[in-house]
Each structure stands twice: as C-alpha cells, then as structure tokens.
Design a protein around this motif. Structure first.
Motif, PDB file in Angstrom:
ATOM      1  N   MET A 199       1.522  -5.056   3.885  1.00 38.73           N
ATOM      2  CA  MET A 199       1.123  -4.357   2.653  1.00 38.73           C
ATOM      3  C   MET A 199       1.120  -2.852   2.901  1.00 38.73           C
ATOM      4  SD  MET A 199      -2.414  -4.746   0.440  1.00 38.73           S
ATOM      5  CE  MET A 199      -2.067  -6.467   0.082  1.00 38.73           C
ATOM      6  N   SER A 200       1.874  -2.116   2.105  1.00 35.45           N
ATOM      7  CA  SER A 200       1.989  -0.667   2.261  1.00 35.45           C
ATOM      8  C   SER A 200       1.147   0.048   1.212  1.00 35.45           C
ATOM      9  CB  SER A 200       3.454  -0.242   2.111  1.00 35.45           C
ATOM     10  OG  SER A 200       3.563   1.161   2.101  1.00 35.45           O
ATOM     11  N   PHE A 201       0.418   1.063   1.673  1.00 30.77           N
ATOM     12  CA  PHE A 201      -0.407   1.850   0.768  1.00 30.77           C
ATOM     13  C   PHE A 201       0.255   3.187   0.447  1.00 30.77           C
ATOM     14  CE2 PHE A 201      -3.472  -1.213   2.188  1.00 30.77           C
ATOM     15  CZ  PHE A 201      -4.360  -1.345   1.132  1.00 30.77           C
ATOM     16  N   SER A 202       1.562   3.223   0.539  1.00 31.52           N
ATOM     17  CA  SER A 202       2.271   4.482   0.281  1.00 31.52           C
ATOM     18  C   SER A 202       2.066   4.959  -1.152  1.00 31.52           C
ATOM     19  CB  SER A 202       3.764   4.315   0.567  1.00 31.52           C
ATOM     20  OG  SER A 202       4.317   3.284  -0.247  1.00 31.52           O
ATOM     21  N   ILE A 203       1.974   4.022  -2.101  1.00 33.18           N
ATOM     22  CA  ILE A 203       1.766   4.411  -3.498  1.00 33.18           C
ATOM     23  C   ILE A 203       0.412   5.098  -3.676  1.00 33.18           C
ATOM     24  CG2 ILE A 203       0.790   2.162  -4.126  1.00 33.18           C
ATOM     25  CD1 ILE A 203       2.058   2.456  -6.849  1.00 33.18           C
ATOM     26  N   VAL A 204      -0.572   4.675  -2.882  1.00 32.42           N
ATOM     27  CA  VAL A 204      -1.889   5.308  -2.933  1.00 32.42           C
ATOM     28  C   VAL A 204      -1.836   6.687  -2.293  1.00 32.42           C
ATOM     29  CG1 VAL A 204      -4.284   5.163  -2.140  1.00 32.42           C
ATOM     30  CG2 VAL A 204      -3.106   3.107  -2.951  1.00 32.42           C
ATOM     31  N   LEU A 205      -1.230   6.778  -1.130  1.00 32.90           N
ATOM     32  CA  LEU A 205      -1.156   8.053  -0.419  1.00 32.90           C
ATOM     33  C   LEU A 205      -0.346   9.078  -1.198  1.00 32.90           C
ATOM     34  CD1 LEU A 205      -0.590   6.729   3.222  1.00 32.90           C
ATOM     35  CD2 LEU A 205      -2.713   7.568   2.191  1.00 32.90           C
ATOM     36  N   ALA A 222      -5.728   5.188 -12.273  1.00 29.48           N
ATOM     37  CA  ALA A 222      -5.019   4.209 -11.441  1.00 29.48           C
ATOM     38  C   ALA A 222      -4.031   3.404 -12.271  1.00 29.48           C
ATOM     39  CB  ALA A 222      -6.027   3.284 -10.769  1.00 29.48           C
ATOM     40  N   ARG A 223      -4.423   3.031 -13.473  1.00 28.86           N
ATOM     41  CA  ARG A 223      -3.526   2.269 -14.340  1.00 28.86           C
ATOM     42  C   ARG A 223      -2.340   3.131 -14.788  1.00 28.86           C
ATOM     43  NH1 ARG A 223      -7.044  -1.059 -18.673  1.00 28.86           N
ATOM     44  NH2 ARG A 223      -4.935  -1.822 -19.143  1.00 28.86           N
ATOM     45  N   GLN A 224      -2.596   4.434 -14.995  1.00 26.96           N
ATOM     46  CA  GLN A 224      -1.492   5.333 -15.318  1.00 26.96           C
ATOM     47  C   GLN A 224      -0.445   5.334 -14.201  1.00 26.96           C
ATOM     48  OE1 GLN A 224      -3.464   9.119 -16.071  1.00 26.96           O
ATOM     49  NE2 GLN A 224      -2.792   9.046 -18.200  1.00 26.96           N
ATOM     50  N   ILE A 225      -0.923   5.499 -12.961  1.00 24.84           N
ATOM     51  CA  ILE A 225      -0.013   5.542 -11.812  1.00 24.84           C
ATOM     52  C   ILE A 225       0.715   4.216 -11.656  1.00 24.84           C
ATOM     53  CG2 ILE A 225       0.079   5.773  -9.302  1.00 24.84           C
ATOM     54  CD1 ILE A 225      -2.352   7.645  -9.510  1.00 24.84           C
ATOM     55  N   ASP A 226      -0.013   3.145 -11.822  1.00 22.55           N
ATOM     56  CA  ASP A 226       0.578   1.815 -11.679  1.00 22.55           C
ATOM     57  C   ASP A 226       1.692   1.602 -12.695  1.00 22.55           C
ATOM     58  OD1 ASP A 226       0.931  -0.737 -10.715  1.00 22.55           O
ATOM     59  OD2 ASP A 226      -0.648  -1.608 -11.948  1.00 22.55           O
ATOM     60  N   PHE A 279       1.876  -4.959 -11.768  1.00 23.69           N
ATOM     61  CA  PHE A 279       0.592  -4.899 -11.074  1.00 23.69           C
ATOM     62  C   PHE A 279       0.798  -4.474  -9.626  1.00 23.69           C
ATOM     63  CE2 PHE A 279      -2.878  -6.728  -8.625  1.00 23.69           C
ATOM     64  CZ  PHE A 279      -3.985  -6.361  -9.381  1.00 23.69           C
ATOM     65  N   SER A 280       0.070  -3.427  -9.195  1.00 26.56           N
ATOM     66  CA  SER A 280       0.148  -2.946  -7.824  1.00 26.56           C
ATOM     67  C   SER A 280      -1.111  -3.366  -7.073  1.00 26.56           C
ATOM     68  CB  SER A 280       0.292  -1.419  -7.804  1.00 26.56           C
ATOM     69  OG  SER A 280       0.187  -0.940  -6.476  1.00 26.56           O
ATOM     70  N   THR A 281      -0.958  -4.297  -6.146  1.00 30.09           N
ATOM     71  CA  THR A 281      -2.107  -4.787  -5.385  1.00 30.09           C
ATOM     72  C   THR A 281      -2.762  -3.660  -4.596  1.00 30.09           C
ATOM     73  OG1 THR A 281      -1.040  -6.940  -5.165  1.00 30.09           O
ATOM     74  CG2 THR A 281      -2.844  -6.463  -3.653  1.00 30.09           C
ATOM     75  N   GLU A 282      -1.963  -2.767  -4.041  1.00 31.03           N
ATOM     76  CA  GLU A 282      -2.485  -1.709  -3.187  1.00 31.03           C
ATOM     77  C   GLU A 282      -3.426  -0.782  -3.954  1.00 31.03           C
ATOM     78  OE1 GLU A 282       0.613  -2.528  -3.523  1.00 31.03           O
ATOM     79  OE2 GLU A 282       1.394  -3.104  -1.549  1.00 31.03           O
ATOM     80  N   ILE A 283      -3.025  -0.384  -5.156  1.00 32.28           N
ATOM     81  CA  ILE A 283      -3.842   0.538  -5.929  1.00 32.28           C
ATOM     82  C   ILE A 283      -5.192  -0.086  -6.263  1.00 32.28           C
ATOM     83  CG2 ILE A 283      -4.097   1.595  -8.208  1.00 32.28           C
ATOM     84  CD1 ILE A 283      -1.307   2.529  -8.089  1.00 32.28           C
ATOM     85  N   TYR A 284      -5.180  -1.313  -6.740  1.00 28.29           N
ATOM     86  CA  TYR A 284      -6.434  -1.931  -7.184  1.00 28.29           C
ATOM     87  C   TYR A 284      -7.308  -2.357  -6.000  1.00 28.29           C
ATOM     88  CZ  TYR A 284      -4.310  -1.675 -11.740  1.00 28.29           C
ATOM     89  OH  TYR A 284      -3.729  -1.203 -12.898  1.00 28.29           O
TER      90      TYR A 284
END
Length: 235
Positions: free
Chosen positions: A1-7, A183-187, A194-199
């Motif tokens: 699982m990559s958290f690149s979308i969060v970073l 977060a929903r905007q970014i997703d 649905f982005s598991t990492e963001i939520y």
C-alpha cells in the motif's frame, strides 16, 4: 500500500488553500473543534447550573429544550442554522458559524445533564456547611460544590469533546472545507474512486486527536481533584 497520494497532497490536507485562500483541511477541523468544545462547555455548565439552581418553571422548560436538542440529528440542526435562519430571521450567518453553533448547542445539551448530575452527586451536607459559614447559595455553588464536582464531570466532558471532533466532519454538507471534505476533493480529482490510503490516513489522524484529548484529560484530572479536596476541607 502506497501513501504517495497522501504525501503529494499533504499540505492541502492540512491547510487547504491557505495562505493564498481560505483556511481548510485539518487546521479548520481543529479550529471548529476547539471553538465548539469551548462553547459547548460554557453552555453545558450554564445549563447544568440552571437545572440545579433555577426555579421549577425554568427547570421544566430547560429540560424540555435540552431533550429536544438531544433528540434531533446534528446534521438537521446544521441545516436549520444554515438555511432556516436566513428565511426566518433575515440573517445570513457564515457557514463556519452555523457549524459551531449547531455543534455547541447539541454538545451543551448533553453536558448540561452531566453537569447537573455532577453537582447533585455532592453530599447535601456540603451545601449546609457552606451556608453555615455565611456563604450565599451561589457562593457555595462556585466555591465549594463546583470544584468538587468538576473531576466527576471530566469523563463526560472528554467524551463530548471527542464526539465534537468527529462531528465536525458533518460540516461537509454545507460545503465547509474541513478535513474530510478536502480529502474527498483530493480523492475525486486524483483517483476518481475510493482511495484506501487517504481515508486510512484520515482515520489515523482522528484517532491521534481523540487519544490526545483523553490523555490530556487524565493529566488534568489530578489537578482538579486537588482543587476539589481543598474546597472540601474548607467546608
């Protein structure tokens, strides 16, 4: 699982468009939480004191009002403040204010009964001892009863504050850019699904905030207990 979308979107998650635009994200959630917690504590303390000290007619009316506030969903109260006030009172309050007012009213309603129960848990002899010392009934309340009762109320206050932190996410229904809304905007813009990492990141942050509140309350409780012990010794 990559958290690149969060970073990649971390700054936007924390602040949204600030400082070039309006404050949002986690920072706005914290602002809403602090303001709502403070106002709900003030309202709850006032409601609880009135439930104990006010004449019977006022107590009956206040009990009905608090019961009504506790019975309706928070999301409905937010809608009322946001869309009904402009129609009924011809005022158009800012969206942030409507959220804070809605959360504070319902939080204060719950805390009011907790405060009344905490005050009622102090032995009746404490009131008599304070009156025998020449204090008025209100002086007994503020100087003797309330300091002893505060430690007993603390779990209820903490539980309500934790609930308020989570309930700020309901502000999204009137397009307030709090943490979950951002977060929903970014997703939606980056994945379209649905982005598991963001939520998962959102859940971890909420957990840390709520746990921090709980630990803070545990550190504060001995201080309140010492203050309550001093008040008890005076009586």
């Amino acid at each position: 699982m990559s958290f690149s979308i969060v970073l990649d979107n971390l700054l936007y998650l924390l602040l949204a468009g600030w400082p070039q635009g309006a404050l949002g994200g986690l920072a706005l959630t914290l602002v809403l939480s602090v303001l709502s917690a403070f106002l709900s504590a003030v309202l709850g303390l006032g409601f609880g004191v009135l439930l104990v000290m006010a004449p019977a007619v006022i107590r009956y009316f206040l009990t009905a009002l608090l019961g009504f506030l506790r019975a309706i969903p928070i999301i409905m109260l937010i809608f009322w403040f946001a869309f009904l006030l402009p129609v009924v009172l011809a005022v158009n309050p800012p969206k942030l204010l409507t959220v804070v007012l809605a959360l504070s009213c319902i939080g204060g309603a719950y805390l009011g009964h907790s405060v009344a129960a905490g005050l009622g848990s102090i032995a009746a002899g404490q009131w008599g001892a304070g009156l025998a010392l020449g204090f008025t009934r209100w002086q007994v309340l503020w100087q003797l009863i309330l300091p002893q009762a505060l430690p007993r109320m603390m779990p209820s206050f903490v539980n309500q504050w934790v609930s308020l932190v989570k309930d700020t996410s309901l502000a999204y229904i009137i397009s307030v850019q709090e943490f979950l809304y951002v977060a929903r905007q970014i997703d939606g813009k980056t994945t379209g699904a649905f982005s598991t990492e963001i939520y998962l990141f959102i859940g971890i942050v909420y957990f840390c905030i709520c746990m921090g509140l709980t630990l803070f309350a545990r550190r504060l409780e001995p201080v309140l207990q010492r203050a309550g012990g001093k008040a008890n010794s005076l009586a």
